[in-house]
Design a protein around this motif. Structure first.
Motif, mmCIF file in Angstrom:
data_model
loop_
_atom_site.group_PDB
_atom_site.id
_atom_site.type_symbol
_atom_site.label_atom_id
_atom_site.label_comp_id
_atom_site.label_asym_id
_atom_site.label_seq_id
_atom_site.Cartn_x
_atom_site.Cartn_y
_atom_site.Cartn_z
ATOM 1 N N HIS A 176 0.851 -1.188 0.000
ATOM 2 C CA HIS A 176 0.000 0.000 0.000
ATOM 3 C C HIS A 176 0.886 1.236 0.000
ATOM 4 C CE1 HIS A 176 -2.824 3.075 1.432
ATOM 5 N NE2 HIS A 176 -3.788 2.269 0.984
ATOM 6 N N ASP A 177 0.415 2.274 -0.662
ATOM 7 C CA ASP A 177 1.206 3.495 -0.792
ATOM 8 C C ASP A 177 1.622 4.058 0.569
ATOM 9 O OD1 ASP A 177 2.255 5.085 -2.945
ATOM 10 O OD2 ASP A 177 1.028 6.738 -2.203
ATOM 11 N N THR A 222 -4.369 1.380 -3.433
ATOM 12 C CA THR A 222 -5.197 0.493 -2.623
ATOM 13 C C THR A 222 -4.383 -0.748 -2.280
ATOM 14 O OG1 THR A 222 -6.115 -0.556 -4.599
ATOM 15 C CG2 THR A 222 -7.346 1.286 -3.652
ATOM 16 N N ALA A 223 -4.656 -1.332 -1.128
ATOM 17 C CA ALA A 223 -3.883 -2.488 -0.682
ATOM 18 C C ALA A 223 -4.050 -3.645 -1.665
ATOM 19 C CB ALA A 223 -4.327 -2.919 0.712
#
Length: 308
Positions: A176-177, A222-223
């Motif tokens: 994730h970011d 998004t994960a």
């Protein structure tokens, strides 16, 4: 455990680097688990794809008759028997200069030792779970008595100069970011090298990227939920050597099967060490999002700019 001193048929096996103590840093390899009957065909395919010969092929008779071969950043693990659950759960193999030093380095990182060090034909091994949940096998290589470095002789159309290789496969890890800066720091520790920015890479989606050794880290908005590609296939822009498979959304299924995400590297690409963001970048991103942290940069920001 009784460990053989050398393979039964040493003329069949080779290691370009039988002593990993000379490695400048751990060598990270993605893993492909295959039937032993397919090893020759798969090895030939990846040598042709990457344009470099295999640099290792050897048996591990004390682990159910395994045979190993490495080409580029991919380790082919071949067996006559079904693979165990833990073998299938293991994402990476790391060839390390020293197993003891590598485990000491991991102390305090949140890494769990799943299988303690033990001797095997190549040298010694252990299995660990990193704090991000990834399972890896750590292996140190040591020569058996009388062994000398011996590279593969190569095949037609395969260069023996690794610097001429194109395309190239990198091990891929998506996060994730929000977790991207922490993942960069973790893998800098695990691989004992600094991250480099990769702003000249374009892939199937807009994403933040960094290269740590031979690992491509990808930050997603998004994960990741669905199974992620194990590798990144990086080629000069517009020169993919193979077409994406139907339904793979910018990825290609290679023999193994191994899924590789397709990325293009533009001619101007350089990979300098990542630097703290400049004042102008912080102003643009908003200082409230972080001070001197990669999380402060918008996706795709050029973090290669050197300080004055």
């Amino acid at each position: 455990m009784s460990v053989p001193r050398r393979p039964a048929n040493p003329e069949r096996w080779f290691r370009a680097r039988p002593d990993s103590s000379a490695l400048p840093r751990p060598r990270l390899l993605a893993r492909s688990l295959i039937d032993v009957r397919d090893l020759d065909d798969h090895l030939a395919f990846y040598e042709r794809l990457l344009g470099v010969p295999a640099d290792l092929r050897m048996p591990i008779p004390d682990f159910g008759g395994l045979e190993l071969a490495a080409v580029g950043n991919l380790l082919l693990i071949a067996s006559e028997r079904p693979f165990t659950a833990v073998q299938r759960q293991t994402a990476y193999s790391l060839i390390v200069p020293s197993l003891d030093r590598q485990l000491a380095l991991l102390d305090g990182t949140g890494t769990t030792v799943l299988e303690p060090p033990e001797p095997i034909l190549p040298g010694a091994r252990a299995r660990v779970r990193y704090p991000d949940g990834t399972v890896a096998e750590l292996v140190e290589h040591r020569p058996w008595k009388g062994e000398e470095a011996r590279p593969s002789e190569g095949r037609d159309g395969v260069s023996t100069d690794p610097h001429l290789a194109t395309p190239r496969l990198l091990v891929r890890r998506a996060v994730h970011d929000d977790d991207f800066p922490g993942a960069v720091r973790l893998y800098e520790t695990l691989l004992q090298t600094s991250a480099t920015a990769a702003p000249e890479l374009t892939g199937p989606r807009r994403a933040r990227t960094a290269i740590v050794g031979n690992l491509l880290l990808v930050g997603l908005a998004t994960a990741p939920s669905a199974p992620q590609p194990q590798l990144a296939l990086i080629t000069p822009a517009g020169e993919h050597p193979t077409s994406p498979a139907p339904g793979t959304a910018g990825a290609v299924v290679l023999p193994g099967p191994v899924t590789a995400e397709l990325w293009s590297e533009h001619p101007a690409a350089t990979r300098e060490p990542l630097r703290p963001p400049t004042a102008e970048q912080l102003d643009a991103a908003g200082e409230q999002r972080g001070e001197g942290d990669l999380a402060a940069l918008p996706a795709g920001a050029d973090t290669r700019k050197l300080e004055d």
